[in-house]
Structure formats: structure tokens, C-alpha cells
Design a protein around this motif. Structure first.
Motif, PDB file in Angstrom:
ATOM      1  N   THR A 154      -5.415  -3.437   3.912  1.00 61.09           N
ATOM      2  CA  THR A 154      -6.316  -4.471   4.425  1.00 61.09           C
ATOM      3  C   THR A 154      -6.228  -5.696   3.534  1.00 61.09           C
ATOM      4  N   ARG A 155      -6.072  -6.849   4.157  1.00 62.03           N
ATOM      5  CA  ARG A 155      -5.990  -8.109   3.416  1.00 62.03           C
ATOM      6  C   ARG A 155      -7.380  -8.564   2.986  1.00 62.03           C
ATOM      7  N   LYS A 228      -4.907 -11.826   8.919  1.00 60.05           N
ATOM      8  CA  LYS A 228      -4.660 -12.374   7.588  1.00 60.05           C
ATOM      9  C   LYS A 228      -3.258 -12.034   7.073  1.00 60.05           C
ATOM     10  N   ASP A 247      -9.081  -7.557   9.612  1.00 61.54           N
ATOM     11  CA  ASP A 247      -8.467  -7.834   8.316  1.00 61.54           C
ATOM     12  C   ASP A 247      -7.366  -6.827   7.981  1.00 61.54           C
TER      13      ASP A 247
END
Length: 337
Positions: A154-155, A228, A247
Motif C-alpha cells: 500500500t502506498r 498512488k 491506496d
């Protein structure tokens, strides 16, 4: 907005060409994704876990140092085929820890932290470092990203293109080819600027897109690009909105949700890997045109479907060619207002 981005890119490129890279002075210390790496000399034997690192080393003229590669999504770029053919492929996907260390590498270049990291399927960085084998993890996959959340991480912040330039500069410094690293970064920056220029006269304020990488099965939710990651950066660079807001790097999203968002165009991954049925882009196309939900999407009805190599959706030298292909396709569309 696009004009200002283009001006910034051109200015940055012009400034970078004024500088000339100095040779590397050993011992060299490099800070990389939470680890301190020390090199007494340029590595003469390297193994790559990830195609992005493989082709990056080829682009730096370092193919002669490669003694093993792994984790391939596409066939190697045509210009590197002759150099790549004699190099042992340790695995199409993840190699074993034993296969990697058996090549006695002086550097292991890693594209994805889930391959070599705290829960690495190949091993941890500590396992390699205990054997005095430095692991270089691509900053694009470790900086401002939590790889323990979500299938592909996950960014925490949006992907930054500087992370690719940083990888090139650091690898060039490690191998003492800094001038070639500077030249390669300049070439990539110029390519990015040309892609932006291609669509600068298009009205894209109402244009949206979806990136479809693959699916574990064609009858379940697809893996699509989060907002992202690298594909999102590609879209934002050209002034296009990603319809996915997660995300996560590659979240699963239902086709009903995607159809409701009704993206202006779809981008689908072409790959030679066959881990999942949807790795085959022809099966993706057949699904989109036959499924009762997807076949009624505007992008499908109007054949606004762009095919990109899977590696062009990754933090790699191929991403710049992918961006050029994307820009050219968008420029050729008669888009709705």
C-alpha cells in the motif's frame, strides 16, 4: 497545467545535462531502504530478482556482470536479447534462496520487497547480508510504501518518478558507470517530456482511465492499479484521472463498480507470464467484449482499449516507452467532451 509540467521537465533536463558524473571512489557506502551497503569495489557478479533491475543493468551497459535473472513478466527488450540469451534464468517467477546464493553474487538487485524483505518469499535481507551479499532494493518499492498491507503493498504517498532516477544513479555509482547513469536519466527525462508534449493540446479534464493488470480468475474481481502507484503517475502526468481510489498498489475492484465509473479508456497488461488465465491479454479482450457488464462500457463499445507490456506498468525503464505509447493512443482518440 500540462504546459507548466512540460516546462518544468525541460528545465530539469537542461540543467542535468550541464553536469558530468565523477568516477566512483571506493569503499562506497550506499543507504538503501533502511540498510547500509558497503562496496570495496564494483561488483563483477550480479543476480536480479525482477525484470526491472535486469533491464536497468542492461541499459547501463552492465549485462556482462549478470550471472542470473528471475521474475519475468515480458520477454526481454529486443535490444538486449543477444546479451540476455546466455544468462541463466534462475526462475520465471521467484527463485529459491539457494539458487540465488549459488551464483556467488556480489550484489542482488531486487525489484519488489515482497521478494526480499521482512517476509520475503525468496529470503530476508538479513539472510543475504549474513553471507556478505548486499541486496539493493529498488527505492520505488520501499520508499513511502507499506509492503505488509495489501497483496502488493500500500502506498503511503504517491509514487515519485525520482525513485527510478535514483535507482539508476545509485546502481551506476555502485558499478562505477556514473556517466552512463547520467546519460540514461537524461534520455528518460527527455522521453517523458516528449510524452507530455504529445497530449498538451488535448482537452483531458473529463478523461478517465482504468489499468487492468490481471485476475486470479476471469470470473472474479480484477487486479487494477491503485491511485498512488506507477500507472496512476502515468495518468496524472498526462492529465488523466484514475477511476480507482484505493491506496493499495494493485487492489481488486468489482466490474460493476468499474462499469459504474465508466472510464473513458482502459489499459490492459500484455505479458508472457502465465500464472493466471488473465495474464493473456487476448483473454482480457475477449472477456471485456463478451461479459454483460463490461461490454456496455463506453471504452469497450468505442474500442478505446490500450495494450501495454506489463513491465511498462512497473517502475522500470520500460515505463517511459509505455508512457509514450499511452500518450500516442490518447492523442489519436476523438474523446467525448
Amino acid at each position: 497545467m500540462l504546459l507548466s509540467r512540460l516546462a518544468t521537465l525541460v528545465t530539469a533536463l537542461g540543467l542535468s545535462t550541464l553536469a558530468h558524473a565523477a568516477p566512483t571512489h571506493y569503499p562506497l557506502t550506499v543507504e538503501n531502504c533502511g540498510s547500509t551497503l558497503t562496496f570495496e569495489q564494483a561488483p563483477s557478479r550480479a543476480v536480479t530478482i525482477g525484470q526491472a533491475g535486469t533491464e536497468m543493468l542492461f541499459a547501463l551497459g552492465l549485462g556482462n556482470t549478470l550471472v542470473g535473472t528471475s521474475l519475468w513478466f515480458n520477454e526481454v527488450l529486443a535490444q538486449y536479447k543477444t546479451a540476455n540469451d546466455p544468462i541463466p534464468r534462475l526462475a520465471d517467477n521467484e527463485p529459491s534462496f539457494e539458487a540465488v546464493i549459488g551464483k556467488r553474487p556480489q550484489l542482488v538487485a531486487v525489484e519488489l520487497e515482497w521478494m526480499v524483505g521482512p517476509q520475503g518469499v525468496v529470503g530476508t535481507r538479513e539472510q543475504f547480508h549474513e553471507l556478505q551479499i548486499p541486496t539493493y532494493l529498488m527505492p520505488s518499492d520501499c520508499e513511502a510504501k507499506d509492503n505488509l498491507v495489501g497483496a502488493d503493498g500500500t502506498r503511503l504517498e504517491a509514487f515519485r518518478i525520482d525513485s527510478i532516477y535514483k535507482s539508476i544513479s545509485q546502481l551506476a555509482e555502485i558499478f562505477d558507470v556514473q556517466e552512463r547513469g547520467r546519460q540514461l536519466n537524461d534520455e528518460l527525462k527527455a522521453s517523458l517530456a516528449r510524452s507530455v508534449a504529445t497530449v498538451q493540446d488535448k482537452d483531458l479534464k473529463h478523461t478517465s482511465a482504468l489499468f487492468w493488470f490481471s485476475s486470479a480468475s476471469l470470473d472474479i474481481d480484477p487486479y487494477v492499479a491503485g491511485h498512488k502507484g506507477i500507472p496512476d503517475f502515468m495518468l496524472n502526468t498526462l492529465g488523466v484521472r484514475n477511476v480507482v481510489q484505493s491506496d493499495e498498489e494493485w487492489p481488486t475492484v468489482g466490474w460493476e463498480t468499474i462499469a459504474k465509473a465508466n472510464p473513458t479508456f482502459l489499459v490492459i497488461a500484455r505479458m508472457d507470464r502465465r500464472r493466471f488465465p488473465a495474464d493473456d491479454h487476448l483473454k482480457k479482450l475477449a472477456f471485456l467484449r463478451s461479459d454483460p457488464v463490461t461490454r456496455n462500457m463506453d471504452a469497450v463499445k468505442n474500442n478505446r482499449i490500450i495494450i501495454l507490456d506489463a513491465m511498462a506498468m512497473q517502475a522500470s525503464v520500460r515505463m517511459f516507452d509505455g508512457l509514450a505509447t499511452l500518450a500516442s493512443a490518447i492523442d489519436g482518440y476523438d474523446l467525448p467532451k
